[in-house]
Design an enzyme around this catalytic site. Structure first.
Site, short mmCIF file in Angstrom:
data_model
loop_
_atom_site.label_atom_id
_atom_site.label_comp_id
_atom_site.label_asym_id
_atom_site.label_seq_id
_atom_site.Cartn_x
_atom_site.Cartn_y
_atom_site.Cartn_z
N ASN A 9 0.87 -1.18 0.00
CA ASN A 9 0.00 0.00 0.00
C ASN A 9 0.91 1.22 0.00
OD1 ASN A 9 -1.77 2.07 0.48
ND2 ASN A 9 -2.35 1.41 2.55
N TRP A 10 1.00 1.85 -1.16
CA TRP A 10 1.96 2.96 -1.31
C TRP A 10 1.46 4.24 -0.66
CZ3 TRP A 10 3.69 2.58 -7.17
CH2 TRP A 10 4.33 1.34 -7.36
N LYS A 11 0.17 4.29 -0.34
CA LYS A 11 -0.43 5.52 0.25
C LYS A 11 -0.14 6.72 -0.66
CE LYS A 11 -0.19 3.29 4.71
NZ LYS A 11 -0.11 3.38 6.16
N HIS A 95 -9.54 1.25 4.92
CA HIS A 95 -8.25 1.44 5.60
C HIS A 95 -8.46 2.41 6.77
CE1 HIS A 95 -4.15 2.60 6.46
NE2 HIS A 95 -3.78 1.50 5.84
N GLU A 97 -6.84 4.81 7.83
CA GLU A 97 -6.63 6.23 7.52
C GLU A 97 -7.87 6.81 6.85
OE1 GLU A 97 -2.93 5.58 5.48
OE2 GLU A 97 -2.03 5.02 7.40
N GLU A 167 -5.27 -4.67 10.72
CA GLU A 167 -4.23 -3.67 10.91
C GLU A 167 -4.50 -2.88 12.18
OE1 GLU A 167 -2.25 -2.52 6.93
OE2 GLU A 167 -4.04 -1.30 7.12
N GLY A 173 2.66 2.54 10.76
CA GLY A 173 3.61 3.63 10.57
C GLY A 173 4.31 4.05 11.85
N SER A 212 3.51 -1.95 10.37
CA SER A 212 4.97 -2.02 10.58
C SER A 212 5.55 -3.39 10.28
CB SER A 212 5.34 -1.56 11.99
OG SER A 212 4.97 -0.20 12.18
N GLY A 233 2.92 -1.14 4.27
CA GLY A 233 2.99 0.30 3.96
C GLY A 233 4.41 0.69 3.63
P1 13P Z 1 3.13 0.52 7.65
O1 13P Z 1 3.63 -0.79 7.09
O2 13P Z 1 3.88 1.71 7.12
O3 13P Z 1 3.02 0.50 9.14
O4 13P Z 1 1.63 0.71 7.08
C1 13P Z 1 0.73 -0.32 7.24
C2 13P Z 1 -0.48 0.01 6.46
O5 13P Z 1 -1.23 0.92 6.79
C3 13P Z 1 -0.74 -0.78 5.25
O6 13P Z 1 -2.02 -0.54 4.77
#
Ligand code: 13P
Length: 254
Positions: A9-11, A95, A97, A167, A173, A212, A233
């Site tokens: 997931n590149w966000k 997600h 976020e 998650e 993150g 993470s 992520g």
């Molecule tokens: P991280 O791997 O950066 O913690 O992000 C996880 C995430 O939100 C994947 O959708």
């Protein structure tokens, strides 16, 4: 035996050139991993170029979000059908976020899941609790509620056609990973909720862990019996790390 699935997931990261380079590096290092499903979820505008690059490979492409509507006056929205049309196989829905920053409710997420399935995409239903909810001992109830809203909308049989990503928000993150035991307990709980309605579907549905996941902790997480790969992520933005994580998922089958 469930096939593990690892998605990046590149966000909100990258440029057209950086996306191109990242996909090229992933493809050049990607073993013929037919034992694991691997995909990346770039920002929407980079999807067509990624689909083009990944054509005739086993790398799948997904969207990070889709609209809860199909068509009409919804400025800025992208529908599940549009994602499918440009070559996506997956779409992330709910997600944390999106839930926290863009006001998505369990019901919104359920509608998106429904539309993604109708469009022929595999929704990746993201669920997870905050640190406060965990500390208050509410994590099971919160995650169960997130799952239940989707069950109410699509019914248990359709769960075989989606992927769940657990998650925990406190692990996203932050560098704080859920321990393998903590993650396993939640994955088993989710499977248990589904099992009360249909044990065969509960056994078949793939549940990824996200939060993470890194090159150095993926193997111990994927070794847990109910963890079927990861939603990655930060580490998915580095081809080398992402490939190590994909290999860890393949090795978890041994
Ligand atoms: P991280 O791997 O950066 O913690 O992000 C996880 C995430 O939100 C994947 O959708």
């Amino acid at each position: 035996m469930r096939k593990p699935i690892v998605l990046g997931n590149w966000k909100l990261n990258g440029t057209a050139a950086a996306s191109d380079a990242l996909v090229a590096s992933i493809l050049s290092g990607m073993p013929a991993l037919d034992v694991v499903d691997v995909g990346v979820c770039p920002p929407h505008v980079f999807i067509p170029q990624t689909v083009h690059q990944a054509a005739h490979t086993t790398l799948a492409v997904g969207g990070q979000n889709c609209s809860e509507f199909t068509t009409g006056a919804y400025t800025g929205e992208v529908s599940a059908e549009m994602l499918r049309e440009v070559g996506c196989r997956y779409v992330l829905v709910g997600h944390s976020e999106r839930r926290a920053l863009f006001g998505e409710t369990n019901e919104t997420v359920a509608r998106k899941t429904h539309l993604a399935l109708k469009s022929g995409l595999t929704p990746v239903l993201c669920v997870g609790e905050t640190l406060e909810e965990r500390e208050a001992g509410q994590m099971n109830a919160v995650v169960e509620g997130q799952i239940q809203a989707v069950l109410n909308e699509i019914g248990i049989a359709q769960f075989e056609r989606l992927v769940i990503a657990y998650e925990p928000i406190w692990a996203i993150g932050t560098g704080l990973t859920a321990s393998p035991a903590q993650a396993q307990a939640m994955h088993a709980m989710i499977r248990g909720v589904l099992s009360t309605q249909n044990p065969a579907v509960a056994r078949a549905v793939r549940i990824q862990y996200g939060g993470s996941v890194k090159a150095d902790n993926a193997a111990e997480l994927f070794a847990e019996p109910d963890i079927d790969g990861g939603l990655i992520g930060g580490a998915s933005l580095k081809a080398e790390d992402f490939l190590i994580i994909c290999r860890a998922a393949a090795d978890s089958l041994r």
